[in-house]
Structure formats: structure tokens, C-alpha cells
Motif scaffolding. Sequence first.
Motif, PDB file in Angstrom:
ATOM      1  N   ARG A 128      -5.333   0.761  -5.364  1.00  0.00           N
ATOM      2  CA  ARG A 128      -4.515  -0.272  -6.200  1.00  0.00           C
ATOM      3  C   ARG A 128      -3.209  -0.460  -6.167  1.00  0.00           C
ATOM      4  NH1 ARG A 128      -8.574  -3.439  -9.055  1.00  0.00           N
ATOM      5  NH2 ARG A 128     -10.559  -2.345  -8.876  1.00  0.00           N
ATOM      6  N   GLU A 129      -2.417   0.621  -6.043  1.00  0.00           N
ATOM      7  CA  GLU A 129      -1.040   0.612  -6.078  1.00  0.00           C
ATOM      8  C   GLU A 129      -0.353   0.951  -4.698  1.00  0.00           C
ATOM      9  OE1 GLU A 129       0.261   2.827  -9.397  1.00  0.00           O
ATOM     10  OE2 GLU A 129      -1.305   1.843 -10.765  1.00  0.00           O
ATOM     11  N   ALA A 130       0.670   0.450  -4.341  1.00  0.00           N
ATOM     12  CA  ALA A 130       1.326   0.712  -3.133  1.00  0.00           C
ATOM     13  C   ALA A 130       2.693   0.970  -3.550  1.00  0.00           C
ATOM     14  CB  ALA A 130       1.056  -0.272  -2.218  1.00  0.00           C
ATOM     15  N   THR A 131       3.351   2.020  -2.890  1.00  0.00           N
ATOM     16  CA  THR A 131       4.834   2.145  -3.242  1.00  0.00           C
ATOM     17  C   THR A 131       5.401   2.171  -1.877  1.00  0.00           C
ATOM     18  OG1 THR A 131       4.283   3.781  -5.067  1.00  0.00           O
ATOM     19  CG2 THR A 131       6.565   4.009  -3.891  1.00  0.00           C
ATOM     20  N   VAL A 132       6.470   1.146  -1.901  1.00  0.00           N
ATOM     21  CA  VAL A 132       7.266   0.877  -0.655  1.00  0.00           C
ATOM     22  C   VAL A 132       8.590   1.465  -0.577  1.00  0.00           C
ATOM     23  CG1 VAL A 132       7.947  -1.048   0.770  1.00  0.00           C
ATOM     24  CG2 VAL A 132       5.743  -1.335  -0.171  1.00  0.00           C
ATOM     25  N   PHE A 133       8.852   2.273   0.181  1.00  0.00           N
ATOM     26  CA  PHE A 133      10.248   2.864   0.173  1.00  0.00           C
ATOM     27  C   PHE A 133      11.023   2.204   1.230  1.00  0.00           C
ATOM     28  CE2 PHE A 133       7.280   6.251  -0.971  1.00  0.00           C
ATOM     29  CZ  PHE A 133       7.833   6.883  -2.006  1.00  0.00           C
ATOM     30  N   TYR A 134      12.262   1.853   0.836  1.00  0.00           N
ATOM     31  CA  TYR A 134      13.319   1.117   1.759  1.00  0.00           C
ATOM     32  C   TYR A 134      14.647   1.763   1.391  1.00  0.00           C
ATOM     33  CZ  TYR A 134      14.903  -0.953  -2.794  1.00  0.00           C
ATOM     34  OH  TYR A 134      15.581  -0.931  -3.905  1.00  0.00           O
ATOM     35  N   THR A 135      15.524   1.622   2.515  1.00  0.00           N
ATOM     36  CA  THR A 135      16.983   1.882   2.563  1.00  0.00           C
ATOM     37  C   THR A 135      17.641   0.573   2.528  1.00  0.00           C
ATOM     38  OG1 THR A 135      17.045   2.199   4.874  1.00  0.00           O
ATOM     39  CG2 THR A 135      16.552   3.967   3.639  1.00  0.00           C
ATOM     40  N   VAL A 136      19.005   0.874   2.087  1.00  0.00           N
ATOM     41  CA  VAL A 136      19.904  -0.324   2.358  1.00  0.00           C
ATOM     42  C   VAL A 136      21.165   0.084   2.804  1.00  0.00           C
ATOM     43  CG1 VAL A 136      21.180  -2.176   1.030  1.00  0.00           C
ATOM     44  CG2 VAL A 136      19.000  -1.837   0.283  1.00  0.00           C
ATOM     45  N   ALA A 169      -4.609  -8.119   4.795  1.00  0.00           N
ATOM     46  CA  ALA A 169      -5.335  -6.999   4.687  1.00  0.00           C
ATOM     47  C   ALA A 169      -6.946  -7.444   4.431  1.00  0.00           C
ATOM     48  CB  ALA A 169      -4.918  -6.310   3.361  1.00  0.00           C
ATOM     49  N   GLY A 170      -7.059  -8.504   3.685  1.00  0.00           N
ATOM     50  CA  GLY A 170      -8.432  -8.880   3.544  1.00  0.00           C
ATOM     51  C   GLY A 170      -9.177  -7.957   2.607  1.00  0.00           C
ATOM     52  N   VAL A 171      -8.716  -7.394   1.786  1.00  0.00           N
ATOM     53  CA  VAL A 171      -9.459  -6.518   0.750  1.00  0.00           C
ATOM     54  C   VAL A 171      -9.544  -7.188  -0.436  1.00  0.00           C
ATOM     55  CG1 VAL A 171      -8.502  -4.044   1.774  1.00  0.00           C
ATOM     56  CG2 VAL A 171      -7.229  -5.593   0.049  1.00  0.00           C
ATOM     57  N   LYS A 172     -10.648  -6.581  -1.153  1.00  0.00           N
ATOM     58  CA  LYS A 172     -11.082  -7.365  -2.493  1.00  0.00           C
ATOM     59  C   LYS A 172      -9.967  -7.423  -3.396  1.00  0.00           C
ATOM     60  CE  LYS A 172     -14.714  -6.967  -5.787  1.00  0.00           C
ATOM     61  NZ  LYS A 172     -15.780  -6.044  -6.328  1.00  0.00           N
ATOM     62  N   PHE A 173      -9.085  -6.225  -3.740  1.00  0.00           N
ATOM     63  CA  PHE A 173      -8.017  -6.056  -4.610  1.00  0.00           C
ATOM     64  C   PHE A 173      -6.937  -6.197  -3.744  1.00  0.00           C
ATOM     65  CE2 PHE A 173      -5.263  -4.001  -7.452  1.00  0.00           C
ATOM     66  CZ  PHE A 173      -5.053  -4.871  -8.357  1.00  0.00           C
ATOM     67  N   THR A 174      -5.855  -6.727  -3.874  1.00  0.00           N
ATOM     68  CA  THR A 174      -4.586  -6.607  -3.118  1.00  0.00           C
ATOM     69  C   THR A 174      -3.802  -5.383  -3.865  1.00  0.00           C
ATOM     70  OG1 THR A 174      -4.410  -8.738  -2.483  1.00  0.00           O
ATOM     71  CG2 THR A 174      -2.361  -7.640  -2.204  1.00  0.00           C
ATOM     72  N   PRO A 175      -3.166  -4.404  -3.508  1.00  0.00           N
ATOM     73  CA  PRO A 175      -2.425  -3.681  -4.360  1.00  0.00           C
ATOM     74  C   PRO A 175      -1.034  -4.014  -4.825  1.00  0.00           C
ATOM     75  CG  PRO A 175      -2.556  -2.651  -2.017  1.00  0.00           C
ATOM     76  CD  PRO A 175      -3.191  -4.059  -2.096  1.00  0.00           C
ATOM     77  N   THR A 176      -1.039  -3.426  -5.978  1.00  0.00           N
ATOM     78  CA  THR A 176       0.474  -3.698  -6.639  1.00  0.00           C
ATOM     79  C   THR A 176       1.563  -3.289  -5.730  1.00  0.00           C
ATOM     80  OG1 THR A 176       0.360  -2.277  -8.088  1.00  0.00           O
ATOM     81  CG2 THR A 176      -0.501  -4.472  -8.818  1.00  0.00           C
ATOM     82  N   LEU A 177       2.599  -3.904  -5.381  1.00  0.00           N
ATOM     83  CA  LEU A 177       3.680  -3.324  -4.893  1.00  0.00           C
ATOM     84  C   LEU A 177       4.747  -2.829  -5.594  1.00  0.00           C
ATOM     85  CD1 LEU A 177       3.926  -5.965  -1.868  1.00  0.00           C
ATOM     86  CD2 LEU A 177       2.926  -3.953  -2.094  1.00  0.00           C
ATOM     87  N   THR A 178       5.060  -1.670  -5.428  1.00  0.00           N
ATOM     88  CA  THR A 178       6.557  -1.185  -6.222  1.00  0.00           C
ATOM     89  C   THR A 178       7.347  -0.560  -5.100  1.00  0.00           C
ATOM     90  OG1 THR A 178       5.020  -0.156  -7.942  1.00  0.00           O
ATOM     91  CG2 THR A 178       7.001   0.704  -7.885  1.00  0.00           C
TER      92      THR A 178
END
Length: 158
Positions: free
Chosen positions: A47-55, A84-93
Motif C-alpha cells: 500500500r505504501e512505497a518509500t522512494v529514497f533520492y539524492t540531490v 505495475a498493473g496492480v489493484k491498488f497503486t501504492p502511495t509514494l513518499t
Amino acid sequence: MADNARAKRLADLIREVVAQKLQRGIKDPRLGSHVTITDTRVTGDLREATVFYTVYGDDEERKAAAAGLESAKGILRSEVGKAAGVKFTPTLTFVMDALPDTARTIEDLLDKARQSDEKVREASAGATYAGEADPYRRPGEDETESETEADETDDTVK
């Protein structure tokens, strides 16, 4: 609850889709080419996805990139849903990855240790041993009188 392999595959897919979309699809000048997606983690229920990034840049560019990612969150989530084609797309953080700062801190500590080691090496360059150069006795060398006396008393006690 999904299995760990499915969560890992979804996390990899999210990382790829978000990186490609940032590189080609989003025209926000705050994001530019200096934002790098380093890692993605998905919860067990997908349900939830955490995306780590650098700048790469100063604090002002980091703040601008964070604001740009927040404003593009909806577009990125819809692209992830299409791919993804999943039933529920995860929320992105989006979370700033602390890895570069941690690496910089470790490098600074290693530099301090190298400097300290060099000072010790310089101080010990002309130093001599406090006692003999080789303080250990080897078999067959002459024993001192106190050891001989101790051996004789051991024989009489037995």
C-alpha cells in the motif's frame, strides 16, 4: 499480505518507473538531472512505497527538488499504476537519502585517523626501545640465579 519477493519486484519497478519519468517525462526545472533515485521500499501490504533520492547540489537545490517531487507525486503515482498493473497503486513518499552525508562523515573520520597515525609514525621514527630490543628469552640461554634457586626449592617441596 504479499510475499517479500512480490514487494521487492514492485519496489524495483517503482524505482525504474520513477527514475525514467523524472529523466524524460517531467519538465519541472527543480528536478533536472541532479536528482537520483537510490532505493525504493514497499510495505508488506503493497500500500505504501518509500522512494529514497539524492540531490547533488547545495541545500537550496535540495529543498527545491523536494518541493518538485512533492508536486509531481500524483503524476509519478499514476505512471507507477500504469506500469505495475496492480489493484491498488501504492502511495509514494519521497525521502532524502542520508547515504552521501554518512559517507562524507566516514571519510572525514578516516582522514582524521590517517593524520593521527602519521603523527604517531613521525614521533616514533627516531625512538628506541625502553628496555632491550628483544625482551623475550630463548630456550638454551643462561638462566638467572633466582630461577635456579626457585627450581631447587620446588624439588625439595615435592
